[in-house]
Design a protein around this motif. Sequence first.
Motif, PDB file in Angstrom:
ATOM      1  N   THR A 102      29.197  18.553  19.214  1.00  0.00           N
ATOM      2  CA  THR A 102      30.449  19.078  19.761  1.00  0.00           C
ATOM      3  C   THR A 102      31.149  18.091  20.683  1.00  0.00           C
ATOM      4  N   ALA A 103      30.445  17.040  21.097  1.00  0.00           N
ATOM      5  CA  ALA A 103      31.071  16.023  21.952  1.00  0.00           C
ATOM      6  C   ALA A 103      32.069  15.169  21.184  1.00  0.00           C
ATOM      7  N   ALA A 104      32.045  15.220  19.833  1.00  0.00           N
ATOM      8  CA  ALA A 104      32.924  14.337  19.050  1.00  0.00           C
ATOM      9  C   ALA A 104      33.447  15.050  17.815  1.00  0.00           C
ATOM     10  N   ILE A 105      34.185  16.133  18.040  1.00  0.00           N
ATOM     11  CA  ILE A 105      34.884  16.818  16.953  1.00  0.00           C
ATOM     12  C   ILE A 105      36.332  17.027  17.362  1.00  0.00           C
ATOM     13  N   ARG A 106      37.169  17.305  16.352  1.00  0.00           N
ATOM     14  CA  ARG A 106      38.598  17.563  16.546  1.00  0.00           C
ATOM     15  C   ARG A 106      39.253  16.497  17.432  1.00  0.00           C
ATOM     16  N   GLU A 107      39.801  16.893  18.591  1.00  0.00           N
ATOM     17  CA  GLU A 107      40.547  15.930  19.410  1.00  0.00           C
ATOM     18  C   GLU A 107      39.649  14.889  20.059  1.00  0.00           C
ATOM     19  N   ASN A 108      38.339  15.011  19.879  1.00  0.00           N
ATOM     20  CA  ASN A 108      37.405  14.003  20.399  1.00  0.00           C
ATOM     21  C   ASN A 108      36.723  13.216  19.280  1.00  0.00           C
ATOM     22  N   LYS A 109      37.210  13.351  18.058  1.00  0.00           N
ATOM     23  CA  LYS A 109      36.548  12.686  16.940  1.00  0.00           C
ATOM     24  C   LYS A 109      36.552  11.170  17.093  1.00  0.00           C
ATOM     25  N   HIS A 110      37.542  10.630  17.796  1.00  0.00           N
ATOM     26  CA  HIS A 110      37.610   9.176  17.998  1.00  0.00           C
ATOM     27  C   HIS A 110      36.399   8.643  18.752  1.00  0.00           C
ATOM     28  N   ALA A 132      37.933  20.210  -1.115  1.00  0.00           N
ATOM     29  CA  ALA A 132      37.324  21.078  -0.094  1.00  0.00           C
ATOM     30  C   ALA A 132      37.813  20.772   1.312  1.00  0.00           C
ATOM     31  N   GLY A 133      38.849  19.945   1.441  1.00  0.00           N
ATOM     32  CA  GLY A 133      39.275  19.475   2.749  1.00  0.00           C
ATOM     33  C   GLY A 133      39.598  20.567   3.741  1.00  0.00           C
ATOM     34  N   ALA A 134      40.183  21.678   3.286  1.00  0.00           N
ATOM     35  CA  ALA A 134      40.566  22.740   4.221  1.00  0.00           C
ATOM     36  C   ALA A 134      39.366  23.311   4.962  1.00  0.00           C
ATOM     37  N   SER A 135      38.179  23.170   4.394  1.00  0.00           N
ATOM     38  CA  SER A 135      36.975  23.719   5.036  1.00  0.00           C
ATOM     39  C   SER A 135      36.543  22.898   6.246  1.00  0.00           C
ATOM     40  N   TRP A 136      37.105  21.702   6.432  1.00  0.00           N
ATOM     41  CA  TRP A 136      36.634  20.806   7.491  1.00  0.00           C
ATOM     42  C   TRP A 136      37.548  20.775   8.718  1.00  0.00           C
ATOM     43  N   ILE A 137      38.456  21.723   8.816  1.00  0.00           N
ATOM     44  CA  ILE A 137      39.382  21.735   9.953  1.00  0.00           C
ATOM     45  C   ILE A 137      38.627  21.847  11.267  1.00  0.00           C
ATOM     46  N   ASP A 138      37.509  22.595  11.274  1.00  0.00           N
ATOM     47  CA  ASP A 138      36.717  22.705  12.504  1.00  0.00           C
ATOM     48  C   ASP A 138      36.196  21.353  12.980  1.00  0.00           C
ATOM     49  N   GLU A 139      35.935  20.460  12.044  1.00  0.00           N
ATOM     50  CA  GLU A 139      35.392  19.148  12.395  1.00  0.00           C
ATOM     51  C   GLU A 139      36.493  18.186  12.827  1.00  0.00           C
ATOM     52  N   TYR A 140      37.606  18.193  12.097  1.00  0.00           N
ATOM     53  CA  TYR A 140      38.618  17.151  12.297  1.00  0.00           C
ATOM     54  C   TYR A 140      39.902  17.625  12.963  1.00  0.00           C
ATOM     55  N   GLY A 141      40.177  18.927  12.932  1.00  0.00           N
ATOM     56  CA  GLY A 141      41.453  19.422  13.421  1.00  0.00           C
ATOM     57  C   GLY A 141      42.445  19.615  12.284  1.00  0.00           C
ATOM     58  N   ASP A 142      43.490  20.373  12.548  1.00  0.00           N
ATOM     59  CA  ASP A 142      44.453  20.758  11.514  1.00  0.00           C
ATOM     60  C   ASP A 142      45.690  19.862  11.581  1.00  0.00           C
ATOM     61  N   PRO A 143      45.940  19.078  10.521  1.00  0.00           N
ATOM     62  CA  PRO A 143      47.130  18.217  10.538  1.00  0.00           C
ATOM     63  C   PRO A 143      48.444  18.996  10.509  1.00  0.00           C
ATOM     64  N   ASN A 144      48.389  20.310  10.225  1.00  0.00           N
ATOM     65  CA  ASN A 144      49.609  21.119  10.285  1.00  0.00           C
ATOM     66  C   ASN A 144      49.967  21.525  11.708  1.00  0.00           C
ATOM     67  N   ASP A 145      49.060  21.284  12.636  1.00  0.00           N
ATOM     68  CA  ASP A 145      49.341  21.461  14.064  1.00  0.00           C
ATOM     69  C   ASP A 145      49.979  20.159  14.547  1.00  0.00           C
ATOM     70  N   PRO A 146      51.235  20.197  15.013  1.00  0.00           N
ATOM     71  CA  PRO A 146      51.935  18.954  15.379  1.00  0.00           C
ATOM     72  C   PRO A 146      51.163  18.088  16.369  1.00  0.00           C
ATOM     73  N   GLN A 147      50.495  18.731  17.343  1.00  0.00           N
ATOM     74  CA  GLN A 147      49.743  17.954  18.326  1.00  0.00           C
ATOM     75  C   GLN A 147      48.563  17.249  17.675  1.00  0.00           C
ATOM     76  N   MET A 148      47.844  17.971  16.784  1.00  0.00           N
ATOM     77  CA  MET A 148      46.720  17.352  16.092  1.00  0.00           C
ATOM     78  C   MET A 148      47.205  16.313  15.081  1.00  0.00           C
ATOM     79  N   ALA A 149      48.363  16.540  14.495  1.00  0.00           N
ATOM     80  CA  ALA A 149      48.898  15.572  13.530  1.00  0.00           C
ATOM     81  C   ALA A 149      49.142  14.227  14.208  1.00  0.00           C
ATOM     82  N   ASP A 150      49.672  14.257  15.426  1.00  0.00           N
ATOM     83  CA  ASP A 150      49.885  13.012  16.163  1.00  0.00           C
ATOM     84  C   ASP A 150      48.559  12.313  16.431  1.00  0.00           C
ATOM     85  N   TYR A 151      47.563  13.103  16.808  1.00  0.00           N
ATOM     86  CA  TYR A 151      46.236  12.532  17.075  1.00  0.00           C
ATOM     87  C   TYR A 151      45.626  11.955  15.799  1.00  0.00           C
TER      88      TYR A 151
END
Length: 669
Positions: free
Chosen positions: A489-497, A564-583
């Motif tokens: 959980t230390a490196a998912i979504r907005e912390n994946k970098h 199967a990409g839609a299943s991985w939003i929990d890991e990477y974040g949703d590119p349809n969210d403008p804030q996550m898309a920028d990230y």
Amino acid sequence: MSTDKFHYLADLNAAQTQSFHQNAHAETLAQFCQSEYFHKTKQDITEKLQDDKQIPFCQEHRAKMYHFHQSAEQPKGVYRVCSAASYRAGLPEWEILFAVADFDAILGDDVYLDGVSHYVEQPEMALLTLSSAGSDSAYTIEFNLKKREIVPNGFHFPLGKNHIAWRDENSVWVCPAWDERQLTTSGYPRQAWLMQRGQSFEDATPVHEMDADGVLIHAWRYLDGQGAPIDLIEAANTFYTKDYFYVNANLQAVKLALPDDCEIVGYLAGQLLLRLKSDWQRSKQKYISGSLIAVKLNKGELGEAQCLFTPTATQALESVETTRKFIIITLLDNVSGSLKAWKWQDGTWQEVALPDFPKGAIEIADQPWGGDTVHLTASDFVTPLTLFSLDLNVMELTVLRKQPKQFNSENISVNQYFATSHDGTRIPYYHVGKTQSPDTPTLVYVYGGFNVAELPHYMGAIGRHWLEQGGAFVLANVRGGGEFAHWHTAAIRENKHKTVDDLLSVLNDLCERGFTSAKKIAIQGGSNGGLVVASAFCRQPESMGAMICEVPLTDMLGYTELYAGASWIDEYGDPNDPQMADYLAQFSPYHQISGSLKYPPAFITTSLSDDRVHPAHALKFYAKLRDVAHEQSWLYAPPTGGHTGNGTQADTAAELACVLAFLRETIVL
């Protein structure tokens, strides 16, 4: 495919796209697969894979050992059986039950064996899962192993990402995925049906259906060695959150009051075994994230709970298995394996002492149903794998098989070091090799996602063709993996970098210690690991001399639209969210390729039958990179193998030999 994110290959039709990847693959074969080195290496790897001295890993049922075996004569493999007595004596008397290649004509497809599910109370009844071209999509065939024939009018299901599981000898749980109306947006089943022998699917009983915007559903039965069996359904709303249902006698699905991110990992003595992913406050008791909890279940109602294991800061629960009377787990401590076990006695779970067991990578290989014996494996980077049998009743540990040595480990040292990441976190990594100097060619492997831990397994072919020749191997245990309870959980979504930060910190640490130099480093990763290495490659190409990027994600703005990409939003974040898309745009390798940077050589792989991570990720990334780096980039794209390399041993050997030839031409010579 008209938007900018699909610019490369977007204007090509299907025939042009096929010609593109065929030509690119042919160029790679011409460059790396024509030399004497390649052919000798491929032959050697194939021979070792097909060596009869390798351990035959089996499923044990009723004093018989069942084994999937591939050979030069049967490249797709055969399923065979011997007595447990002859196996333990070291002289197995094998009988062939079926050849996988025979199903090609029956199904009219190029199929590979993806699994055999025995009905454990009558193990000669089996469900065969036959993958199309090595993909995740598969056929299910009921097969009678005693008669060695397909069961007439048996449980047979068409091609799809189906989940089929035995309930009893005359019924199966069916989660179908052969019709788009049965699918979630991620392409997985969303319905659970109970089907009786002799019924058509249309006559089966629908039990539960989840929303199409969820991820997947599956149903199964636990056969409790100390009580009645239970039927459960898991409906995953996202990759890491789910609802669990108890199926009552009226075939009604009753939702269980469990945390939505916990995982049911077993059932014994009328109790569910739960692995917690977050803290669970229950009445006046708080259970800590990462713990193993046993909670009583009575007709869908949860009762008293007991905490069996809570990890320390350096630990993580790896796997759980139940026998007739015991629970046994493998756990990690500073990325090294160990075991714990409990027995149900006097109305409580009591921890029991286990025999001494080797450290390193420990896995539960098999648990023969109905008894208290567990088959375990242990190995490390330089110690060949050993298969043990552990009788938990008398705590007797015996060696069943030892894998022969595949390389000379003399003067090869194994050490664990720690790098300091950008935010100050200490990142462990293993260094394996004979030498530590700026001229040492060093292969750095990484995964770093989905709570998967990377462990010090025996090196085999890499030991023989890399370590023996003076190369070094590094395993980077970066955040995003499952090496510690908090690591994922230390490196998912907005912390994946942070996963990429960690990898780059390991590369920097290797150079600072004088173990190697940037031009002598090749980074390697597959699937999520392919995303990680590609992102590091685009961010800091000067930190490495080459990249091996296997079946990767690369387009992080378009990934949710691909397979199967839609299943991985929990890991990477949703590119349809403008804030996550920028990230994600700053993290996405495809979008970060720049004509102003000088990139080292890149070896990119995919399989055209991969129906999990779309081949477009690799093809587009290769096309764009080739446009800016020209002859420095290479594509390896065979037609079969799927996402996990489910093909022949010769296919596996050919790809590894090609990778080694690439390394030889880039960071060795």
